[in-house]
Design a protein around this motif. Structure first.
Motif, PDB file in Angstrom:
ATOM      1  N   ILE A   1       0.550  -1.167  -0.016  1.00 30.95           N
ATOM      2  CA  ILE A   1      -0.012  -0.121  -0.131  1.00 30.95           C
ATOM      3  C   ILE A   1       0.955   1.263  -0.178  1.00 30.95           C
ATOM      4  CG2 ILE A   1      -1.474   1.016   1.314  1.00 30.95           C
ATOM      5  CD1 ILE A   1      -2.846  -1.496   2.359  1.00 30.95           C
ATOM      6  N   VAL A   2       1.878   1.421   0.935  1.00 29.40           N
ATOM      7  CA  VAL A   2       2.713   2.345   0.942  1.00 29.40           C
ATOM      8  C   VAL A   2       3.317   2.709  -0.597  1.00 29.40           C
ATOM      9  CG1 VAL A   2       4.803   3.351   1.665  1.00 29.40           C
ATOM     10  CG2 VAL A   2       3.136   2.200   3.331  1.00 29.40           C
ATOM     11  N   CYS A   3       3.964   1.539  -1.129  1.00 31.38           N
ATOM     12  CA  CYS A   3       4.573   1.561  -2.609  1.00 31.38           C
ATOM     13  C   CYS A   3       3.689   2.138  -3.541  1.00 31.38           C
ATOM     14  CB  CYS A   3       4.911   0.361  -2.913  1.00 31.38           C
ATOM     15  SG  CYS A   3       6.403  -0.178  -2.122  1.00 31.38           S
TER      16      CYS A   3
ATOM     17  N   THR B   1      19.392  -3.915   4.912  1.00 29.51           N
ATOM     18  CA  THR B   1      17.968  -3.918   5.083  1.00 29.51           C
ATOM     19  C   THR B   1      17.017  -2.460   4.491  1.00 29.51           C
ATOM     20  OG1 THR B   1      16.015  -4.200   6.352  1.00 29.51           O
ATOM     21  CG2 THR B   1      18.162  -3.658   7.392  1.00 29.51           C
ATOM     22  N   PRO B   2      16.083  -2.817   3.636  1.00 21.97           N
ATOM     23  CA  PRO B   2      15.346  -1.536   3.581  1.00 21.97           C
ATOM     24  C   PRO B   2      15.018  -0.413   4.719  1.00 21.97           C
ATOM     25  CG  PRO B   2      14.354  -3.430   2.461  1.00 21.97           C
ATOM     26  CD  PRO B   2      15.193  -3.737   3.252  1.00 21.97           C
TER      27      PRO B   2
ATOM     28  N   LEU C   1       8.577 -15.523  -1.652  1.00 21.42           N
ATOM     29  CA  LEU C   1       7.392 -14.552  -1.428  1.00 21.42           C
ATOM     30  C   LEU C   1       8.201 -13.541  -0.672  1.00 21.42           C
ATOM     31  CD1 LEU C   1       4.270 -16.580  -0.801  1.00 21.42           C
ATOM     32  CD2 LEU C   1       4.645 -14.855  -2.314  1.00 21.42           C
ATOM     33  N   GLY C   2       8.990 -13.800   0.356  1.00 19.31           N
ATOM     34  CA  GLY C   2       9.582 -12.551   1.057  1.00 19.31           C
ATOM     35  C   GLY C   2      10.503 -11.801   0.278  1.00 19.31           C
ATOM     36  N   LYS C   3      11.196 -12.409  -0.992  1.00 20.52           N
ATOM     37  CA  LYS C   3      11.959 -11.469  -1.606  1.00 20.52           C
ATOM     38  C   LYS C   3      11.157 -10.392  -2.484  1.00 20.52           C
ATOM     39  CE  LYS C   3      15.748 -13.494  -3.834  1.00 20.52           C
ATOM     40  NZ  LYS C   3      16.343 -14.510  -4.545  1.00 20.52           N
TER      41      LYS C   3
ATOM     42  N   MET D   1       9.768  -4.857  -3.534  1.00 27.60           N
ATOM     43  CA  MET D   1       8.805  -3.518  -3.346  1.00 27.60           C
ATOM     44  C   MET D   1       9.517  -2.575  -2.350  1.00 27.60           C
ATOM     45  SD  MET D   1       4.878  -4.856  -2.593  1.00 27.60           S
ATOM     46  CE  MET D   1       5.255  -6.040  -1.429  1.00 27.60           C
ATOM     47  N   GLU D   2      10.134  -2.862  -1.458  1.00 25.51           N
ATOM     48  CA  GLU D   2      10.544  -1.896  -0.267  1.00 25.51           C
ATOM     49  C   GLU D   2      11.828  -1.339  -1.030  1.00 25.51           C
ATOM     50  OE1 GLU D   2       8.834  -4.225   3.624  1.00 25.51           O
ATOM     51  OE2 GLU D   2      10.974  -4.490   3.096  1.00 25.51           O
TER      52      GLU D   2
END
Ligand code: SF4
Lengths: 79, 585
Positions: B36-38, B440-441, B528-530, B535-536
């Motif tokens: 959502i943020v993206c 990490t982002p 899925l984690g990737k 996105m981040e």
């Protein structure tokens, strides 16, 4: 040889009257390994999950020498 | 009933329910807040300006019956501390109640007229906008208490004075089962973003909500069983295991032995007072003083690990819940303080004013290095929190966190990545966690990819913490698995049993698949984690981040850390390899 031992968390129960992380000394025959120390202290080997010798992570079969400082931990973690 | 998005507009004081669009339908928790943020937040917006949002989402399995330790809530937005994307998650009561209202996420956007503050009461009937004029200026202990008088047994999400002042170290509090603040989405200043929306508090009333639908009961039950068994079997997470008996602070002695416990503003890796601030010491105080003091406390109903504690004063009355590893370290070893009572009192101050304890303790350490007070001065350290509460000029500097304080006091040993300060593991002595901090982002964050598990704790194998070898790949795998777990609603501490016990890993994936109906198995966790990480990372790139932002601070390459006398030696090329794949097809 004489080594200094520190037991942490649930392992303190294997040295009566001890406190977590409080150093005490143990005499061992020359040529002993970490597992000999663990046997002497009557700790079930599988309970010693992380072993430090002089702040380096070691294994049950690592050699010990006079003056070593050994820290023994059960499974611990967190975040 | 399909889950809904609740969109709350603070400019118009209106709320609407929306269907979850197809593009977000796979996600929950961190995956959903980041998606959502993206999509909705301009990466170049000012984090405190009108275009930032607070996105709140429970995890995939949160609120489902008896999924163990799964009550987490994710809070997302653009961080005022890092300037990048942020997901910060907390335990407490909110996740389960939001999920039981049938909500996939709550989006808070817009800005009310200047000087207006609101309490948003979210129930099955929608949102009531109540004036928070009576709560403004109050700390979170009082806010929680006042709101429970009116709305007993509800989840209360709120900000203290730090969030009202929009300080970069302001966190978002969630109440625990005793209605105390202390479950914080602490990192990255999300409390300031909530403050910028004019929201002092949110009350979640779950009564009469539709509950969480389970798509495949059988698969869910099978997964839940496997996961629960693995938690109960693992030495670390089982009843009377280390987390349950000593809390997360059981790590103090472990990291101290490893020479990786950052001490006196990251100038050494061992603290002579470590045993006095350890989990064992906390347990001893609870045992001796009794009363309300206890170990083995759960931060939300349904946790079967129960790593939390309630720390009592000499008369047995609760000072604070809870003293975490990070807290006892940041206010303890890192400030040269070995007095648990003061650490407890400072933690309470943080929970009341609404501050992240990691950044707050690191900030005091910087002020000590800069000469405002001496290392080890517990009384002086305690007093600095009142400056923040009152919003004095000094307090406002300290409330901005490490980097701003380092500038104000001319300090060059500044342990930050992406403007966020480092947690309680020294990257020079534990290399993999340094790769996580750097890449990490989220900015320096241990929970983003907890390589401590194999490097120090002997979970999922054993790797030499001092070696550089393979640490880039290790960190990426942990970061990806974590992004998945942060989306599931499960507490990150299930990672220990599921990394060691194969059925636990499968069980986690199966329980997610059972609740959601998504076709997810253990093999999908990392991919899925990737996707989430990608996105981040792309958001951060659009916000102006480059490879130069994926670096540990200069002093770690220059200064050797005792006792191992080690420097940071992982090359920039190795760091760049962690996310090199983001731009590959
Ligand atoms: S393990 Fe600890 S942090 Fe995790 S859900 Fe349980 S009490 Fe909360």
């Amino acid at each position: 040889m004489r080594v200094t031992v520190k037991l942490f968390a649930t392992l303190v129960r294997f040295n009566e009257g001890s406190q977590s992380g409080k150093p005490f000394e143990v005499d061992l025959p020359d040529g002993s390994h970490v597992k000999d120390l663990i046997d002497l202290l009557k700790i079930p080997p599988q309970e010693t999950h992380v072993i430090f010798v002089n702040n380096i992570i070691e294994e049950h079969d690592s050699n010990l020498k006079d003056g070593d400082v050994v820290g023994l931990f059960p499974p611990v973690g967190g975040g | 009933m399909a889950k809904k998005i609740l969109r709350i507009n603070m400019t118009e004081l209106k709320a609407v329910y929306e269907d979850v669009p197809e593009k977000w339908s796979r996600w929950a928790g961190r995956g959903l807040t980041s998606a959502i943020v993206c999509d909705e937040v301009d990466p170049m917006c000012h984090p405190l300006g009108p275009n930032n949002k607070v996105v709140i989402a429970p995890g995939w399995v949160t609120g489902s019956p008896a999924a163990p330790s799964s009550g987490r809530t994710s809070f997302g937005g653009k961080s005022p501390l890092t300037g990048g994307i942020k997901e910060s998650n907390a335990g407490g009561l909110s996740g389960q109640m939001i999920a039981k209202l049938g909500l996939a996420a709550i989006i808070v956007e817009g800005t009310p007229a200047k000087g207006e503050w609101y309490t948003l009461v979210v129930s099955k009937d929608g949102v009531k906008f109540e004036s928070a004029a009576d709560l403004f200026g109050k700390g979170m202990y009082e806010v929680d208490e006042l709101l429970w008088k009116k709305y007993p047994k509800t989840a209360v999400i709120g900000i203290g004075q730090a969030g009202e002042m929009k300080l970069s170290n302001a966190g978002i509090s969630v109440n625990d089962p005793e209605n105390k603040p202390g479950r914080y989405a602490g990192r990255g200043g999300m409390g300031a973003v909530m403050g910028a929306r004019g929201v002092k508090a949110m009350v979640i009333v779950d009564a009469g909500g539709p509950g969480v639908e389970i798509q495949n009961q059988e698969l869910f039950k099978q997964g839940r069983k496997k996961l629960t068994e693995s938690i109960q079997e693992h030495g670390l997470t089982k009843k009377a295991g280390a987390l349950n008996s000593f809390g997360t602070a059981v790590l103090v002695n472990l990291l101290n032995e490893a020479g990786g416990l950052p001490t006196r503003n990251f100038s050494a890796g061992q603290f002579e007072g470590a045993t006095k601030i350890s989990g064992e010491a906390i347990a001893e105080v609870c045992e001796k003083r009794g009363g309300e003091g206890t170990m083995g406390h759960g931060c939300h109903p349904g946790c079967i690990i129960k790593c939390s504690n309630i720390y009592p004063n000499e008369s047995g009355e609760a000072i604070v819940s809870c003293i975490e590893y990070e807290t006892t370290w940041s206010m303890g070893a890192n400030c040269g303080i070995d007095n648990l009572d003061f650490i407890a009192k400072m933690t309470r101050e943080c929970n009341d004013i609404g501050l992240d304890t990691i950044e707050a303790g690191n900030t005091v350490a910087i002020a000590m290095e800069g000469g405002l007070l001496e290392f080890g001065d517990a009384e002086g350290a305690f007093k600095t929190f009142d400056e923040i509460r009152k919003g004095t000029p000094l307090g406002r500097i300290l409330g901005q966190g490490v980097e701003a304080t380092a500038k104000a006091f001319g300090v060059s040993r500044v342990p930050v990545v992406k403007h966020q300060s480092m947690p309680a593991y020294e990257p020079r002595a534990v290399k993999g966690i340094g790769v996580t901090y750097a890449t990490t982002p989220m900015g320096a964050d241990h929970t983003a990819g907890y390589t401590i598990a194999p490097e120090i704790a002997g979970v999922s194998g054993k790797l030499d913490p001092l070696s550089d070898d393979g640490k880039a790949e290790l960190s990426l795998t942990f970061q990806a698995a974590t992004a998945f777990i942060d989306s599931s609603g499960y507490c990150l501490f299930i990672a220990f049993p599921i990394l060691d016990i194969a059925k636990g890993w499968e069980g986690m994936a199966e329980s997610v698949a059972g609740v959601t109906g998504l076709n997810i198995t253990g093999a999908d966790v990392v991919p899925l984690g990737k996707e989430i990480l990608k996105m981040e990372r792309l958001f951060n790139e659009k916000a102006g981040f480059t490879a130069e932002d994926d670096r540990p601070p200069e002093f770690m390459r220059e200064e050797a850390l005792p006792p191992h006398n080690v420097k940071w030696t992982i090359t920039d090329k190795q760091l760049d390899s962690v996310f090199g794949w983001v731009h590959e097809n």
